[in-house]
Scaffold this active site. Structure first.
Site, mmCIF file in Angstrom:
data_model
loop_
_atom_site.group_PDB
_atom_site.id
_atom_site.type_symbol
_atom_site.label_atom_id
_atom_site.label_comp_id
_atom_site.label_asym_id
_atom_site.label_seq_id
_atom_site.Cartn_x
_atom_site.Cartn_y
_atom_site.Cartn_z
ATOM 1 N N GLU A 21 -3.472 2.908 -7.757
ATOM 2 C CA GLU A 21 -4.050 2.048 -8.503
ATOM 3 C C GLU A 21 -5.523 2.086 -8.088
ATOM 4 O OE1 GLU A 21 -1.260 -0.796 -7.478
ATOM 5 O OE2 GLU A 21 -0.681 -1.047 -9.568
ATOM 6 N N GLU A 68 6.753 1.119 -6.812
ATOM 7 C CA GLU A 68 7.068 -0.142 -6.653
ATOM 8 C C GLU A 68 8.401 -0.714 -6.980
ATOM 9 O OE1 GLU A 68 4.346 1.100 -7.680
ATOM 10 O OE2 GLU A 68 2.627 0.147 -7.273
ATOM 11 N N GLY A 110 -0.560 0.657 -4.932
ATOM 12 C CA GLY A 110 -2.109 0.307 -4.885
ATOM 13 C C GLY A 110 -3.226 1.211 -4.812
ATOM 14 N N ALA A 136 -0.012 -1.231 -1.526
ATOM 15 C CA ALA A 136 -0.392 -2.846 -1.025
ATOM 16 C C ALA A 136 0.448 -3.071 0.211
ATOM 17 C CB ALA A 136 -0.028 -3.766 -1.992
HETATM 18 N N1 CAA Z 1 2.554 -1.317 3.627
HETATM 19 C C1 CAA Z 1 2.469 -1.738 4.918
HETATM 20 N N2 CAA Z 1 2.575 -0.597 5.950
HETATM 21 C C2 CAA Z 1 2.748 0.622 5.519
HETATM 22 C C3 CAA Z 1 2.718 0.940 4.409
HETATM 23 C C4 CAA Z 1 2.501 -0.050 3.339
HETATM 24 N N3 CAA Z 1 2.542 0.142 2.065
HETATM 25 N N4 CAA Z 1 2.984 2.456 4.174
HETATM 26 C C5 CAA Z 1 2.841 2.827 5.602
HETATM 27 N N5 CAA Z 1 2.958 1.713 6.187
HETATM 28 C C6 CAA Z 1 2.948 1.820 7.655
HETATM 29 C C7 CAA Z 1 4.424 1.949 8.277
HETATM 30 O O1 CAA Z 1 5.022 0.786 8.115
HETATM 31 C C8 CAA Z 1 3.990 2.492 9.476
HETATM 32 O O2 CAA Z 1 3.867 1.640 10.442
HETATM 33 P P1 CAA Z 1 4.512 1.637 12.027
HETATM 34 O O3 CAA Z 1 3.873 2.982 12.755
HETATM 35 O O4 CAA Z 1 3.844 0.357 12.575
HETATM 36 O O5 CAA Z 1 5.925 1.724 11.936
HETATM 37 C C9 CAA Z 1 2.778 3.547 9.462
HETATM 38 O O6 CAA Z 1 2.097 2.756 8.346
HETATM 39 C C10 CAA Z 1 2.960 4.787 9.224
HETATM 40 O O7 CAA Z 1 3.972 5.008 8.058
HETATM 41 P P2 CAA Z 1 5.174 6.042 8.454
HETATM 42 O O8 CAA Z 1 5.866 6.099 9.732
HETATM 43 O O9 CAA Z 1 6.120 5.404 7.085
HETATM 44 O O10 CAA Z 1 4.716 7.374 8.003
HETATM 45 P P3 CAA Z 1 5.714 8.555 7.142
HETATM 46 O O11 CAA Z 1 4.607 9.680 7.197
HETATM 47 O O12 CAA Z 1 6.845 8.851 7.582
HETATM 48 O O13 CAA Z 1 5.621 8.111 5.691
HETATM 49 C C11 CAA Z 1 4.915 7.097 3.593
HETATM 50 C C12 CAA Z 1 4.591 7.910 4.868
HETATM 51 C C13 CAA Z 1 5.923 8.037 2.629
HETATM 52 C C14 CAA Z 1 3.583 7.224 2.802
HETATM 53 C C15 CAA Z 1 5.796 5.698 3.838
HETATM 54 O O14 CAA Z 1 4.615 5.268 4.871
HETATM 55 C C16 CAA Z 1 5.992 5.093 2.685
HETATM 56 O O15 CAA Z 1 6.815 5.221 1.729
HETATM 57 N N6 CAA Z 1 5.079 4.047 2.414
HETATM 58 C C17 CAA Z 1 5.028 2.774 1.605
HETATM 59 C C18 CAA Z 1 4.513 3.438 0.320
HETATM 60 C C19 CAA Z 1 4.896 2.514 -0.894
HETATM 61 O O16 CAA Z 1 5.924 2.012 -1.133
HETATM 62 N N7 CAA Z 1 3.945 1.717 -1.425
HETATM 63 C C20 CAA Z 1 3.826 0.899 -2.643
HETATM 64 C C21 CAA Z 1 3.671 -0.403 -1.937
HETATM 65 S S1 CAA Z 1 3.891 -1.714 -2.944
HETATM 66 C C22 CAA Z 1 2.396 -1.656 -4.147
HETATM 67 O O17 CAA Z 1 1.403 -0.965 -3.659
HETATM 68 C C23 CAA Z 1 2.331 -2.777 -4.977
HETATM 69 C C24 CAA Z 1 1.092 -2.794 -5.827
HETATM 70 O O18 CAA Z 1 0.912 -2.115 -6.666
HETATM 71 C C25 CAA Z 1 -0.034 -3.746 -5.508
#
Ligand code: CAA
Length: 259
Positions: free
Chosen positions: A113, A133, A110, A65
């Site tokens: 999910e 999360e 998400g 998400a």
């Molecule tokens: N939400 C918003 N933006 C996201 C995102 C997310 N979940 N995941 C990645 N992005 C964005 C980053 O902010 C980045 O944007 P910018 O270029 O503008 O800075 C872009 O996507 C590329 O991401 P990274 O530079 O971080 O890419 P990476 O290859 O270095 O890392 C990753 C990849 C390990 C997947 C890392 O992006 C990450 O950890 N993302 C978040 C993963 C996460 O925590 N997901 C759970 C979200 S909470 C949820 O999902 C709740 C639910 O159950 C409903």
């Protein structure tokens, strides 16, 4: 219908739905969730589609998400955002037509999910899975606490959710989270080939089977058994059953009405 964050392609009785927000790793914000909702309605109504394939553009399937959108939400707004995702994913899960997630990369939060709301999951060897999360101070919110234990068992689901650890595709397969792991290059072909193996069969029988499995697994076995008996009976009122069994007796390929 025009989508900003999705690409919907239909061919050969399949719909291929691609999440297309690669700059944010296909993170699910309200807009993409609402577009998904509309696309699923469209696929549901379209008699030319028998199987749905869901995949992602770029290096992620879906990285979760949208954290930027969630950052400043209050409790009520958070609940509403969760309910939106839950509702859309439940719509995918309860679509009469079978769905296949073709997981091309990160399937986190998400994203995992979303994959779990599909009936079948094929992963690229590069795909990674997890429910990270708790590391953000929240629970999984798009039904991960419900579908993950149903798929991999309670103990494994608790381990993945409590630690937030990310696992590779092979491990995801070994715990029953994905059906199959394939080369990155052949991912979509494999998903299409699996869809074709479904499409060649009687589609009413496929849909009834999905309904019976889901009713049983999501409820009690006695209800599931009753649902199966009713649907099994209904099959005998279809042309597909007459054709399928006649074709067997006549030693030829079945030509199903619903094709
Ligand atoms: N939400 C918003 N933006 C996201 C995102 C997310 N979940 N995941 C990645 N992005 C964005 C980053 O902010 C980045 O944007 P910018 O270029 O503008 O800075 C872009 O996507 C590329 O991401 P990274 O530079 O971080 O890419 P990476 O290859 O270095 O890392 C990753 C990849 C390990 C997947 C890392 O992006 C990450 O950890 N993302 C978040 C993963 C996460 O925590 N997901 C759970 C979200 S909470 C949820 O999902 C709740 C639910 O159950 C409903």
């Amino acid at each position: 219908m025009n989508y900003e964050m999705l690409i919907l392609e239909k061919k050969d009785r399949m719909a291929i739905l691609k999440l297309n927000r690669p700059n944010a790793l296909n993170a699910l914000n309200s807009q993409i969730l609402l577009e998904l909702d509309k696309a699923i309605d469209n696929i549901k109504e379209d008699d030319s589609v028998d199987v749905l394939i869901v995949t992602g553009e770029g290096k992620a399937f879906v990285a979760g998400a949208d954290i930027s959108q969630m950052k400043d939400l209050n409790a009520e707004e958070g609940r509403k955002f969760g309910i939106l995702g839950q509702r859309v994913f439940r719509k995918i899960e309860t679509l009469e037509k079978p769905s296949i997630a073709a997981i091309n990369g990160f399937a986190l939060g998400g994203g995992c999910e979303l994959a779990m709301s599909c009936d079948l999951r094929i992963a690229s060897e590069r795909a990674k899975f997890g429910q990270p999360e708790v590391g953000l101070g929240i629970t999984p919110g798009f039904s991960g606490t419900q579908r993950l234990p149903r798929l991999v068992g309670v103990a494994k689901a608790k381990e993945l959710i409590f630690t937030g650890k990310i696992i590779k595709a092979e491990e995801a397969q070994s715990i029953g989270l994905v059906n199959k792991v394939v080369d990155k290059e052949s991912l979509l072909d494999e998903a299409i080939s699996m869809a074709q193996s479904i499409i060649k069969n009687g589609q009413l029988a496929v849909r009834y089977s999905k309904m019976a499995i889901d009713r049983g697994m999501q409820g009690d076995i006695d209800t599931g058994i009753e649902v199966e008996a009713n649907l099994f009976g209904l099959c005998f009122a279809t042309k597909d059953q007459k054709e399928g069994m006649t074709a067997f007796v006549e030693k030829r390929e079945a030509n199903f009405e619903t094709k």
